[in-house]
Design an enzyme around this catalytic site. Structure first.
Site, PDB file in Angstrom:
ATOM      1  N   GLU A 157      -1.258  -9.837  -3.048  1.00 28.74           N
ATOM      2  CA  GLU A 157      -2.521 -10.081  -3.309  1.00 28.74           C
ATOM      3  C   GLU A 157      -2.810  -9.904  -4.717  1.00 28.74           C
ATOM      4  OE1 GLU A 157      -5.291  -8.987   0.407  1.00 28.74           O
ATOM      5  OE2 GLU A 157      -3.908  -7.087   0.066  1.00 28.74           O
ATOM      6  N   GLU A 185       1.108  -7.512   6.732  1.00 25.86           N
ATOM      7  CA  GLU A 185       0.309  -6.542   7.277  1.00 25.86           C
ATOM      8  C   GLU A 185       0.129  -6.644   8.890  1.00 25.86           C
ATOM      9  OE1 GLU A 185      -1.081  -6.729   2.776  1.00 25.86           O
ATOM     10  OE2 GLU A 185      -0.342  -7.951   4.392  1.00 25.86           O
ATOM     11  N   ALA A 199       0.894  -1.219  -0.014  1.00 24.45           N
ATOM     12  CA  ALA A 199      -0.133  -0.145   0.235  1.00 24.45           C
ATOM     13  C   ALA A 199       0.756   1.202   0.130  1.00 24.45           C
ATOM     14  CB  ALA A 199      -0.944   0.094   1.199  1.00 24.45           C
ATOM     15  N   GLY A 205      -0.345  -5.782  -0.937  1.00 24.94           N
ATOM     16  CA  GLY A 205      -1.261  -5.697  -1.885  1.00 24.94           C
ATOM     17  C   GLY A 205      -0.774  -6.210  -3.200  1.00 24.94           C
TER      18      GLY A 205
END
Length: 297
Positions: free
Chosen positions: A131, A153, A72, A128
């Site tokens: 992901e 995270e 992020a 991210g």
């Protein structure tokens, strides 16, 4: 009629051979790709376009030498957090959900666009970025210590909120997934392939060709959890493992670190649901977590 390609700045679309294209993540003015709000919006626009296009398949890769994607945009994340906690307590959940769910929705749109997506990973794919890679139908990883996949995270008090708590255990199993999710572990090289996180390991510089080769030779565009015969796990199959891990976390943290417990909630509640229901559950738990939760005991 050919659908016009979206105008992108954080990504670019490049034509490749035999009807393939590359989606290149290459943020201008940055040495490292991160998921900013602009990048998330563009990924969603690309996925919507892809569904209507006549593209044969997509290679997702980085335009940076440093990494695939580091996660992020922390500056924007901080602004969003301040916005959420400044709101009335009764409004915080909805604000958090609406603000953070678009990345999950964009990755879901990409993997369900009906076109095979192969991800070429030649550097770090964290948060991210990992992901996004998990949302591909095939992942090629370079055999280098600089190339690794992980979800860190929990180390900053958050949880993977773009499908990470759902795709990771579905791909590698609960036992392998929990250390990655709870401890911020990374997998690289043969370990990533053995776990099922990466499909293929290649020498540096060969990842794009390998991704294209898979697209042209196989190119399945359906994830395992979207197959017609997919059946979510029963709670009895995972309950004991989750309970044991929760007891370990509570013993170590006395409930003062809610992120690991929230991650376990995501896995326990989401793993037994359909995938679309599971990612909404994940975001609901994420949204409760980010609005200043109280310690649990």
């Amino acid at each position: 009629m050919t659908v016009a390609r979206p105008q992108l700045e954080q990504f670019r679309i490049e034509d490749a051979r035999d009807g393939l294209i590359h989606l290149v993540f290459d943020m201008p003015g940055r040495t490292m790709n991160v998921f900013s709000n602009a990048a998330i919006h563009e990924l969603g626009a690309f996925a919507a376009w892809l569904k209507q296009s006549d593209v044969r398949g997509v290679v997702v890769r980085s335009g940076k030498d440093t990494a695939f994607c580091a996660g992020a945009d922390l500056g924007e994340l901080g602004v969003a957090y301040d916005m959420i906690v400044a709101a009335r307590p009764e409004d915080r959940f909805n604000i958090a959900f609406d603000h953070f769910f678009p990345l999950s929705r964009a990755i879901r749109a990409l993997e369900t666009a009906g076109k095979p997506v192969a991800v070429a990973i030649a550097g770090l794919a964290l948060g991210g970025g990992c992901e996004l890679a998990l949302g591909g139908h095939y992942r090629v990883l370079t055999d280098s210590p600089m190339a690794a996949m992980g979800l860190p995270e929990s180390l900053v008090g958050l949880l993977p909120g773009a499908g990470g708590t759902q795709r990771m255990p579905r791909l590698v199993g609960i036992e392998r997934a929990l250390p990655i999710l709870l401890e911020g572990g990374r997998l690289s090289g043969k370990a990533a392939v053995t776990a099922g996180l990466a499909n293929e390991l290649v020498a540096p510089g060969e990842e794009v060709a390998a991704a294209e080769r898979w697209l042209l030779s196989d190119g399945r565009s359906v994830q395992p959890w979207d197959e017609p015969d997919y059946i979510p796990a029963a709670h009895d199959d995972i309950g004991a493992a989750i309970k044991a891990e929760r007891q370990k976390v509570l013993k170590a943290t006395l409930g003062h670190y809610p992120a690991p417990l929230a991650i376990l909630d995501c896995v326990e509640q989401g793993f037994v649901q359909s995938f679309d229901a599971a990612i909404r559950t994940e975001m609901s738990i994420f949204s409760h977590l980010i609005k200043r939760p109280e310690p649990r005991n």
